[in-house]
Design a protein around this motif. Structure first.
Motif, short mmCIF file in Angstrom:
data_model
loop_
_atom_site.label_atom_id
_atom_site.label_comp_id
_atom_site.label_asym_id
_atom_site.label_seq_id
_atom_site.Cartn_x
_atom_site.Cartn_y
_atom_site.Cartn_z
N LEU A 63 -31.09 36.59 13.12
CA LEU A 63 -32.15 36.61 12.42
C LEU A 63 -31.63 36.28 11.01
CD1 LEU A 63 -33.65 40.16 13.65
CD2 LEU A 63 -34.39 37.97 14.38
N CYS A 64 -32.58 35.88 10.04
CA CYS A 64 -32.14 35.71 8.67
C CYS A 64 -32.76 37.03 7.90
CB CYS A 64 -32.58 34.40 8.08
SG CYS A 64 -34.45 34.29 7.72
N ARG A 65 -32.58 37.14 6.69
CA ARG A 65 -33.31 38.15 5.84
C ARG A 65 -34.74 38.03 5.76
NH1 ARG A 65 -31.20 37.30 -0.06
NH2 ARG A 65 -32.74 38.92 -0.46
N HIS A 66 -35.16 36.89 6.04
CA HIS A 66 -36.81 36.75 5.85
C HIS A 66 -37.39 37.00 7.30
CE1 HIS A 66 -36.05 34.79 1.96
NE2 HIS A 66 -35.16 33.98 2.68
N CYS A 67 -36.58 37.12 8.28
CA CYS A 67 -37.17 37.59 9.50
C CYS A 67 -37.41 39.18 9.45
CB CYS A 67 -36.24 37.16 10.54
SG CYS A 67 -36.28 35.54 10.95
N LEU A 68 -36.83 39.83 8.63
CA LEU A 68 -36.69 41.52 8.59
C LEU A 68 -37.85 41.76 7.53
CD1 LEU A 68 -33.06 41.72 8.29
CD2 LEU A 68 -34.29 42.04 10.38
N PRO A 69 -38.34 43.24 7.69
CA PRO A 69 -38.32 43.98 8.87
C PRO A 69 -39.31 43.35 9.86
CG PRO A 69 -39.70 45.03 7.28
CD PRO A 69 -39.29 43.76 6.68
N HIS A 70 -38.86 43.43 11.08
CA HIS A 70 -39.87 42.85 12.24
C HIS A 70 -40.28 44.14 13.19
CE1 HIS A 70 -35.78 42.81 14.04
NE2 HIS A 70 -36.56 42.88 15.16
N ASP A 71 -39.52 44.88 13.68
CA ASP A 71 -39.83 45.80 14.29
C ASP A 71 -38.98 47.07 13.90
OD1 ASP A 71 -40.38 47.88 16.08
OD2 ASP A 71 -40.93 46.37 17.75
N PRO A 72 -39.20 48.16 13.17
CA PRO A 72 -38.40 49.21 12.84
C PRO A 72 -37.55 49.89 14.08
CG PRO A 72 -40.69 49.98 12.69
CD PRO A 72 -40.66 48.44 12.93
N ALA A 73 -38.22 49.73 15.32
CA ALA A 73 -37.78 50.48 16.56
C ALA A 73 -36.55 49.60 16.95
CB ALA A 73 -38.72 50.64 17.48
N HIS A 74 -36.47 48.32 16.46
CA HIS A 74 -35.47 47.70 17.12
C HIS A 74 -33.77 47.92 16.54
CE1 HIS A 74 -37.82 44.35 19.39
NE2 HIS A 74 -38.18 45.62 19.52
N ASP A 75 -32.84 47.56 17.12
CA ASP A 75 -31.60 47.96 16.67
C ASP A 75 -31.07 46.61 16.03
OD1 ASP A 75 -29.02 48.93 15.93
OD2 ASP A 75 -28.45 49.01 17.86
N VAL A 76 -30.83 46.40 14.69
CA VAL A 76 -30.53 45.01 14.01
C VAL A 76 -28.88 45.53 13.49
CG1 VAL A 76 -31.08 43.53 12.20
CG2 VAL A 76 -32.69 44.58 13.52
N LEU A 77 -28.01 44.50 13.77
CA LEU A 77 -26.60 44.48 13.27
C LEU A 77 -26.71 43.52 12.15
CD1 LEU A 77 -24.69 44.35 16.48
CD2 LEU A 77 -25.28 46.35 15.48
N GLN A 78 -25.91 43.59 10.81
CA GLN A 78 -25.73 43.04 10.04
C GLN A 78 -24.34 42.34 10.22
OE1 GLN A 78 -26.30 44.20 5.92
NE2 GLN A 78 -25.72 41.88 5.17
N ILE A 79 -24.28 41.16 10.25
CA ILE A 79 -22.98 40.24 10.47
C ILE A 79 -22.35 39.82 9.22
CG2 ILE A 79 -21.96 38.32 11.70
CD1 ILE A 79 -23.52 40.26 13.45
N TRP A 80 -20.99 40.17 8.90
CA TRP A 80 -20.34 39.55 7.72
C TRP A 80 -19.25 38.65 8.15
CZ3 TRP A 80 -22.15 42.64 3.62
CH2 TRP A 80 -22.85 43.66 3.92
N LYS A 81 -18.81 37.98 7.23
CA LYS A 81 -17.73 36.97 7.12
C LYS A 81 -16.44 37.51 6.64
CE LYS A 81 -19.17 32.22 7.96
NZ LYS A 81 -19.23 31.12 7.21
N TYR A 82 -15.50 37.55 7.20
CA TYR A 82 -14.11 38.02 6.96
C TYR A 82 -12.91 37.19 7.24
CZ TYR A 82 -9.87 41.06 6.27
OH TYR A 82 -8.85 41.61 5.85
N ALA A 83 -12.21 36.36 6.42
CA ALA A 83 -11.21 35.37 6.75
C ALA A 83 -11.82 34.45 7.56
CB ALA A 83 -9.93 36.23 7.41
N SER A 84 -13.15 33.84 6.82
CA SER A 84 -13.77 32.85 7.59
C SER A 84 -14.19 33.06 9.22
CB SER A 84 -12.90 31.65 7.59
OG SER A 84 -12.65 31.11 6.47
N CYS A 85 -14.19 34.21 9.41
CA CYS A 85 -14.61 34.62 10.79
C CYS A 85 -15.66 35.71 10.98
CB CYS A 85 -13.41 35.29 11.77
SG CYS A 85 -12.05 34.01 11.90
N PHE A 86 -16.54 35.92 11.96
CA PHE A 86 -17.75 36.79 12.05
C PHE A 86 -17.24 38.18 12.43
CE2 PHE A 86 -19.78 32.96 13.89
CZ PHE A 86 -20.29 32.45 12.40
N VAL A 87 -17.56 38.98 11.49
CA VAL A 87 -17.14 40.59 11.80
C VAL A 87 -18.60 41.42 11.76
CG1 VAL A 87 -14.83 40.29 10.82
CG2 VAL A 87 -16.73 41.26 9.32
N VAL A 88 -18.45 42.66 12.47
CA VAL A 88 -19.36 43.49 12.39
C VAL A 88 -18.87 44.86 12.09
CG1 VAL A 88 -19.46 43.78 15.02
CG2 VAL A 88 -21.37 44.55 13.63
#
Length: 201
Positions: free
Chosen positions: A47-72
């Protein structure tokens, strides 16, 4: 191919490990900052930031970038046991890499290689990424290790609740709790009931 390597994992985990994050969101092409940097566990969708909030009951993770890789963040990943994965501290948060890392030379003869990809690791760690742990546990002990690493549900992860997720890893349809990530995130218009007329005298 990563999806084949984690075939025994539930759908949300396969989606998390195979998704290309930070691509432009097709649902919001004209919006600024429309990169997909969130992942809905319940819908197995990026999802992008404009897709939120869609359902508060759903578990949403934010993905980050560190050393050009995806981290959580480890604290956010409540449905999987990250023990043994090499973690890094980013902005005071402990994070793990989603996918195996390829930049550093691998060596099975290293003092402490990653159990899945043989990348040299600091002492006390078994895996360089979430993907490597899922792949290694899925290939060993007829996936018993992977099942142990998966937490039954978010109530159990929080230390309470008794309800377990179905054994096949599928969740109940999200229609019970609200619109899924695949649909529109606009607020539904509610029909106003017709006002009651006063009785004629």
């Amino acid at each position: 191919m990563q999806t084949a390597a984690v075939r025994g994992a539930p759908q949300w985990l396969r989606g998390l490990l195979s998704e290309e994050f930070f691509d432009a969101c097709a649902a919001h092409p004209g919006e600024r900052k429309n990169d997909k940097n969130h992942f809905c566990v319940d819908c197995a969708a990026a999802l992008c930031r404009h897709c939120l909030p869609h359902d508060p009951a759903h578990d949403v993770l934010q993905i980050w970038k560190y050393a050009s890789c995806f981290v959580v963040r480890v604290d956010d990943l409540k449905l999987f046991d990250c023990t043994g994965i090499q973690s890094h501290t980013v902005s005071d948060h402990e994070v793990v890499f989603l996918n195996e890392r390829t930049a550093r030379k691998r060596s099975a003869s290293a003092e402490n290689p990653c159990a899945a990809c043989a990348r040299p690791l600091p002492s006390g760690h078994n895996y360089c990424s979430l993907f490597c742990k899922v792949k290694h546990l899925g290939e060993s002990e007829q996936e018993q290790g992977l099942r142990r690493a998966l937490r039954a549900n978010r109530q159990a992860a929080a230390g309470g609740g008794e309800e377990a997720e179905p054994q096949n890893g599928k969740r109940r349809a999200s229609s019970e709790t609200g619109p899924s990530c695949g649909g529109s995130f606009r607020k539904r218009s509610r029909k106003q009931p017709e006002p009651a007329r006063s009785p004629f005298c």
